[in-house]
Design a protein around this motif. Structure first.
Motif, mmCIF file in Angstrom:
data_model
loop_
_atom_site.group_PDB
_atom_site.id
_atom_site.type_symbol
_atom_site.label_atom_id
_atom_site.label_comp_id
_atom_site.label_asym_id
_atom_site.label_seq_id
_atom_site.Cartn_x
_atom_site.Cartn_y
_atom_site.Cartn_z
ATOM 1 N N TRP A 118 0.812 -1.218 0.000
ATOM 2 C CA TRP A 118 0.000 0.000 0.000
ATOM 3 C C TRP A 118 0.843 1.266 0.000
ATOM 4 C CZ3 TRP A 118 -4.748 0.809 -1.387
ATOM 5 C CH2 TRP A 118 -5.653 -0.259 -1.388
ATOM 6 N N THR A 124 -5.671 -8.481 -1.635
ATOM 7 C CA THR A 124 -6.605 -7.613 -0.919
ATOM 8 C C THR A 124 -7.551 -8.385 -0.008
ATOM 9 O OG1 THR A 124 -8.126 -7.659 -2.812
ATOM 10 C CG2 THR A 124 -6.552 -5.830 -2.688
ATOM 11 N N ASN A 182 -3.701 -7.199 4.847
ATOM 12 C CA ASN A 182 -3.978 -6.246 3.770
ATOM 13 C C ASN A 182 -5.276 -5.501 4.048
ATOM 14 O OD1 ASN A 182 -4.782 -5.237 0.996
ATOM 15 N ND2 ASN A 182 -2.796 -6.154 0.558
ATOM 16 N N ARG A 183 -6.294 -6.237 4.477
ATOM 17 C CA ARG A 183 -7.560 -5.589 4.830
ATOM 18 C C ARG A 183 -7.354 -4.590 5.981
ATOM 19 N NH1 ARG A 183 -10.811 -10.778 3.589
ATOM 20 N NH2 ARG A 183 -12.293 -10.055 2.018
ATOM 21 N N ALA A 231 -5.585 -1.477 4.538
ATOM 22 C CA ALA A 231 -6.426 -0.763 3.574
ATOM 23 C C ALA A 231 -7.576 -0.031 4.251
ATOM 24 C CB ALA A 231 -6.961 -1.733 2.525
#
Length: 565
Positions: A93, A185, A190-191, A194
């Protein structure tokens, strides 16, 4: 010379405004407009768009005002947030937090200032003076837990953070529990990362309508019964975040808070949420050329409590927040040529020429994410805030010269929802609109031109008298697809503000249209489509003020009937 010419082109957008004031208010906008390529971690960009090596700056933190840096570089050099930055890097990210603009975006030079009489749009009884941005910008906002917050939770390493994220997200996304690749994702880390990122740039006083420490606009709310709040889609797929600004002893900006002031709401629910650091405490550290970051005092996530408790409420979402392009461009909260608070709030203007003081930002087809136009001549612009205006939060989105518009709705947790549109009826140019949810038509076309009395027999609460009669009337008109406006919001009694005026519930033209229902699995996009079916659609406008996404536990609950706020 090229940078100088580009900067002059950018500043032409603000020809009719106080340029020095705009440069102070929107430094991010003026910086990013000159950037067309991503920056790397060894480069700075200054206010004039000049890119030069990092070696020429001796101290990043003391030089940010003179030489604003990319958001990714600012994050990487902040020693207080090393663990979150490690997660940003590991998940990929950090690479997304580079400054760039849409190279495919084009607009005529005569459309980037407010002197083009062809872009004066009638909206009812007045006119809006519209200009387009010379460049389309991309930016982000990041909420970051300092290392000290993680330490309090026993999270000392990236492995610890992975374990924390897995515990939260495996519970709500069990089908993805075995995805170990952290750049995917669907992976839990990652979640986690994000969800901390919004796909637009916003400062502390841009995430709600509390627009400064002494916000004049805030008086338009009854804040004893309703916390000022907005809801935003995050960079985590199919997730939404609530930003609240309560009053009283709990005043400040919060993420995923539920309640009123410092107490539980009418259904007995209180979730304190995570507090965002006051900008004075960060001393400007989080301002980059392509976005901002904010310290937060607790961990945020899109876990079970957020989805089933915090967001199990009526979400009243201002339409000026529905596209990241509205936010990053400054269209929401846009400054005008009025004299009120140095242009912060607009005024009524019936002038049909470029002398009109109600300056607005417009968006070409394809330049406003989440909005799709069937007809290329369709025009969209965001109106600036007006204290006395018949519009929630004092602004609205105007769609004209087009027949068919589709809007991607903000994502919501799994469940059944009622979709409503709040708007001002009673004007001859409002048209006849067929509403769709996910391309399924709901009911027959709705005539938005008559007022509430003609549409559904609107009656005031005073006229109805007893509480039982009021409740029965509300239920009757809801069955017809209508609701009165909310009781928590007022338009000011004068254009200069200062006192509350008309309560939206007491105004027969400020109503809500119940469009229909949809079922969300929490993993699918949903759309509202509006189609003008009048023959003179080119002269008609769709006034897009606010929407409501209301779970069945609110609109279909005999035990706890939906409140009037």
């Amino acid at each position: 010379m090229a940078n100088k010419a580009k900067n002059e082109e950018t500043l032409e957008l603000f020809t009719s405004l106080n340029i020095e004031k705009m440069k102070q208010i929107l430094p991010l906008l003026l910086c990013c407009m000159t950037v067309t390529l991503p920056l790397n971690a060894q480069e700075f960009i200054d206010i004039n768009g000049n890119i030069f090596p990092l070696s020429k700056v001796t101290n990043i933190r003391s030089s940010w005002q003179e030489h604003p840096a990319s958001l990714s570089l600012l994050l990487q050099t902040d020693k207080n947030i090393s663990l979150f930055c490690e997660a940003l890097e590991a998940t990929g990210w950090m690479d997304s937090l580079k400054c760039y603009s849409d190279k495919d975006y084009t607009v005529g030079a005569d459309s980037t200032n407010w002197t083009n009489d062809a872009l004066i749009f009638p909206t009812g009884t007045e006119y809006d003076n519209v200009a387009y941005m010379s460049q389309r910008l991309i930016a982000h906002t990041v909420f970051v837990e300092p290392d000290s917050v993680y330490k309090q939770k026993g999270i000392l390493s990236l492995t610890d953070l992975k374990n924390y994220a897995k515990q939260v997200y495996d519970a709500v996304f069990p089908e993805d529990a075995n995805i170990s690749e952290i750049t995917d994702t669907r992976n839990s880390l990652n979640r986690f990362v994000a969800y901390h990122i919004l796909p637009f740039s916003a400062g502390y006083y841009q995430l709600t309508c509390v627009d400064d420490p002494n916000s004049t606009l805030a008086i338009n709310w009854n804040r004893r019964v309703w916390d000022i709040a907005d809801w935003y889609e995050t960079c985590m797929p199919y997730s939404i975040m609530k930003c609240s600004f309560p009053s009283g002893t709990a005043t400040g900006l919060y993420i995923n808070r539920r309640g009123v002031q410092s107490r539980a709401d009418e259904r007995g629910v209180f979730v304190r949420g995570t507090k965002v650091a006051d900008p004075t405490t960060m001393n400007g550290l989080g301002l980059g050329v392509n976005g901002k970051y904010h310290y937060i005092d607790d961990i945020i996530d899109y876990g079970s409590i957020t989805q089933t408790v915090v967001l199990n409420e009526r979400m009243r979402i201002d339409c000026s927040t529905l596209s990241p392009d509205f936010m990053t461009s400054g269209a929401r909260g846009h400054y005008t040529r009025s004299n009120y608070e140095n242009g912060k709030y607009s005024t009524w203007d019936g002038t049909g020429s470029h002398n009109n003081k109600r300056t607005c930002l417009g968006f070409k087809s394809g330049a406003a994410r989440n909005f799709e136009f069937e007809d290329k001549q369709t025009h969209l612009h965001v109106r600036p805030r007006t204290l006395s205006f018949w519009s929630y939060q004092g602004d609205e989105v105007i769609i004209s010269r087009g027949r068919d518009v589709k809007v991607k709705l903000p994502p919501v947790p799994a469940g059944t929802y009622e979709l409503r549109l709040g708007t001002c009826v009673g004007f001859s140019n409002r048209g006849l609109i067929q509403f769709y949810i996910d391309d399924i038509p709901w009911g027959v076309p709705v005539d938005m031109r008559p007022g509430g009395v003609q549409l559904f027999g609107w009656k005031s609460d005073k006229e109805l008298g007893e509480e039982e009669a009021i409740a029965a009337f509300d239920k009757s008109i809801h069955n017809q697809g209508w609701m009165k406006g909310p009781e928590s919001y007022y338009s000011s009694s004068s254009e200069s503000g200062g006192t509350q005026g008309t309560c939206f519930r007491d105004a027969p033209n400020l109503v809500r249209r119940v469009i229909g229902h949809f079922v969300s699995d929490g993993k699918t996009d949903h759309y509202l489509r509006m189609k003008q079916v009048v023959d003179d659609y080119y002269r008609s406008v769709m006034v897009f003020d606010y929407i409501e996404l209301v779970p069945a536990s609110i609109y279909d609950n005999e035990t706890y009937v939906e409140d009037r706020w």
